[in-house]
Design a protein around this motif. Structure first.
Motif, mmCIF file in Angstrom:
data_model
loop_
_atom_site.group_PDB
_atom_site.id
_atom_site.type_symbol
_atom_site.label_atom_id
_atom_site.label_comp_id
_atom_site.label_asym_id
_atom_site.label_seq_id
_atom_site.Cartn_x
_atom_site.Cartn_y
_atom_site.Cartn_z
ATOM 1 N N PHE A 173 32.052 46.194 45.116
ATOM 2 C CA PHE A 173 32.426 44.903 45.703
ATOM 3 C C PHE A 173 33.846 44.955 46.255
ATOM 4 O O PHE A 173 34.711 45.642 45.698
ATOM 5 C CB PHE A 173 32.393 43.810 44.623
ATOM 6 C CG PHE A 173 31.079 43.690 43.895
ATOM 7 C CD1 PHE A 173 30.769 44.569 42.864
ATOM 8 C CD2 PHE A 173 30.165 42.716 44.240
ATOM 9 C CE1 PHE A 173 29.553 44.475 42.193
ATOM 10 C CE2 PHE A 173 28.956 42.613 43.575
ATOM 11 C CZ PHE A 173 28.654 43.489 42.551
ATOM 12 N N LEU A 200 34.633 36.795 47.599
ATOM 13 C CA LEU A 200 33.874 38.004 47.896
ATOM 14 C C LEU A 200 33.779 38.224 49.396
ATOM 15 O O LEU A 200 33.318 37.351 50.142
ATOM 16 C CB LEU A 200 32.478 37.884 47.279
ATOM 17 C CG LEU A 200 31.552 39.077 47.444
ATOM 18 C CD1 LEU A 200 32.121 40.323 46.763
ATOM 19 C CD2 LEU A 200 30.174 38.747 46.876
ATOM 20 N N PHE A 205 29.703 43.317 49.639
ATOM 21 C CA PHE A 205 29.331 44.157 48.528
ATOM 22 C C PHE A 205 28.226 45.125 48.933
ATOM 23 O O PHE A 205 27.594 44.966 49.982
ATOM 24 C CB PHE A 205 28.964 43.343 47.284
ATOM 25 C CG PHE A 205 27.773 42.429 47.425
ATOM 26 C CD1 PHE A 205 27.848 41.267 48.191
ATOM 27 C CD2 PHE A 205 26.595 42.688 46.734
ATOM 28 C CE1 PHE A 205 26.771 40.407 48.286
ATOM 29 C CE2 PHE A 205 25.518 41.827 46.817
ATOM 30 C CZ PHE A 205 25.603 40.689 47.595
ATOM 31 N N TYR A 261 24.985 47.544 47.182
ATOM 32 C CA TYR A 261 24.166 47.808 46.008
ATOM 33 C C TYR A 261 23.537 49.191 46.043
ATOM 34 O O TYR A 261 22.751 49.552 45.171
ATOM 35 C CB TYR A 261 23.101 46.721 45.842
ATOM 36 C CG TYR A 261 22.401 46.377 47.121
ATOM 37 C CD1 TYR A 261 22.920 45.424 47.982
ATOM 38 C CD2 TYR A 261 21.216 47.012 47.482
ATOM 39 C CE1 TYR A 261 22.282 45.114 49.168
ATOM 40 C CE2 TYR A 261 20.574 46.716 48.665
ATOM 41 C CZ TYR A 261 21.114 45.760 49.511
ATOM 42 O OH TYR A 261 20.491 45.470 50.688
ATOM 43 N N GLU A 293 25.919 44.054 51.953
ATOM 44 C CA GLU A 293 25.549 42.658 52.133
ATOM 45 C C GLU A 293 26.824 41.846 52.280
ATOM 46 O O GLU A 293 27.827 42.114 51.604
ATOM 47 C CB GLU A 293 24.733 42.154 50.934
ATOM 48 C CG GLU A 293 24.117 40.790 51.157
ATOM 49 C CD GLU A 293 23.160 40.397 50.059
ATOM 50 O OE1 GLU A 293 22.663 41.271 49.327
ATOM 51 O OE2 GLU A 293 22.917 39.170 49.943
ATOM 52 N N LYS A 294 26.784 40.852 53.152
ATOM 53 C CA LYS A 294 27.955 40.001 53.353
ATOM 54 C C LYS A 294 28.186 39.124 52.140
ATOM 55 O O LYS A 294 27.240 38.629 51.517
ATOM 56 C CB LYS A 294 27.752 39.121 54.585
ATOM 57 C CG LYS A 294 27.745 39.878 55.900
ATOM 58 C CD LYS A 294 27.527 38.937 57.068
ATOM 59 C CE LYS A 294 27.523 39.709 58.372
ATOM 60 N NZ LYS A 294 27.282 38.816 59.537
ATOM 61 N N GLY A 295 29.458 38.937 51.838
ATOM 62 C CA GLY A 295 29.832 37.994 50.798
ATOM 63 C C GLY A 295 30.107 36.634 51.399
ATOM 64 O O GLY A 295 29.462 36.232 52.372
ATOM 65 N N ASP A 296 31.089 35.947 50.863
ATOM 66 C CA ASP A 296 31.376 34.581 51.300
ATOM 67 C C ASP A 296 32.323 34.520 52.499
ATOM 68 O O ASP A 296 32.318 33.537 53.238
ATOM 69 C CB ASP A 296 31.978 33.786 50.132
ATOM 70 C CG ASP A 296 31.007 33.680 48.964
ATOM 71 O OD1 ASP A 296 31.440 33.842 47.812
ATOM 72 O OD2 ASP A 296 29.810 33.456 49.215
#
Lengths: 111, 114
Positions: A33, A45, A48, A50, A56-59
């Protein structure tokens, strides 16, 4: 103990520069992250990952991109640094259960 | 994204005093985590709470998972100089694609006055 290492503690960059923030973890964790920390706003965030090559996009992903070519390394990229990206950047990793381990942070100043 | 609000934003206390802080959310969490960040370091996990109403201690620290599942509380008894730092609450939840991510609170900065 899990170790998360961020390559720089302090960085000063000019507006418009392309900036790479590097993060390496040594425990074969799937998840990594990137957060930024600003006074009064806590940790937010950015992106991140996985798995290798998965992200994947955070906020707050605007103005940032990431790269994860190898499991142990997760890079945050500022394509064209701006002064509002001056902040503390924190990298974290974790296995499938809870237990985020954070790096010591990179304090980035964009002038 | 989801937001966790912490109160107070900062605290100035004398050594030996007890400390209380809380964290509230607009949505329900199934787990609450409390982290501490020492100056110049990344956050470190202090306490994890997994059940509504749960009360968990870690030395002089006690945390509670609120009954509504929208809040949590952290207490520190008999504060000492090494308690100085920023305390964050956090809650894990799933992203739109089902991957777990952690949302952090706004933080409470604890300062001990000599």
């Amino acid at each position: 103990d899990v170790k998360v290492t961020q390559s720089s503690r302090y960085l000063v960059k000019r507006t418009g520069e392309k900036v790479f923030l590097e993060c390496v973890q040594d425990m074969d964790h799937e998840n990594m992250f990137w957060y930024r920390q600003d006074p009064g706003l806590g940790l937010r965030l950015i992106y991140f990952s996985y798995d290798v090559k998965m992200k994947e996009k955070g906020d707050i992903p605007e103005g940032y991109s990431v790269s994860r070519e190898k499991k142990e390394r997760f890079s945050l990229i500022l394509e064209s640094a701006s002064t509002n990206q001056t902040s503390m950047y924190l990298c974290a990793s974790k296995p499938d259960n809870y237990g985020y381990t954070f790096g010591s942070g990179t304090r980035l100043t964009v002038v | 994204g989801q937001q966790l609000n912490q109160s107070p934003q900062s605290m100035f206390i004398q050594e030996g005093e007890d400390v209380s802080m809380n964290c509230t959310s607009s949505s329900i969490f199934n787990t609450w985590l409390w982290y501490k960040q020492d100056p110049g370091e990344g956050p470190v996990l202090l306490i994890a709470l997994y059940k509504a109403g749960e009360l968990t201690s870690n030395g002089r620290l006690t945390a509670q998972f609120g009954i509504t599942r929208k809040d949590s509380f952290l207490n520190i008894s008999a504060s000492i100089p090494s308690d100085v730092g920023i305390y964050f609450c956090a809650g894990p939840h799933s992203s739109n694609f089902g991957n777990e991510k952690l949302t952090f609170g706004t933080g409470t900065r604890l300062t001990i006055i000599p």
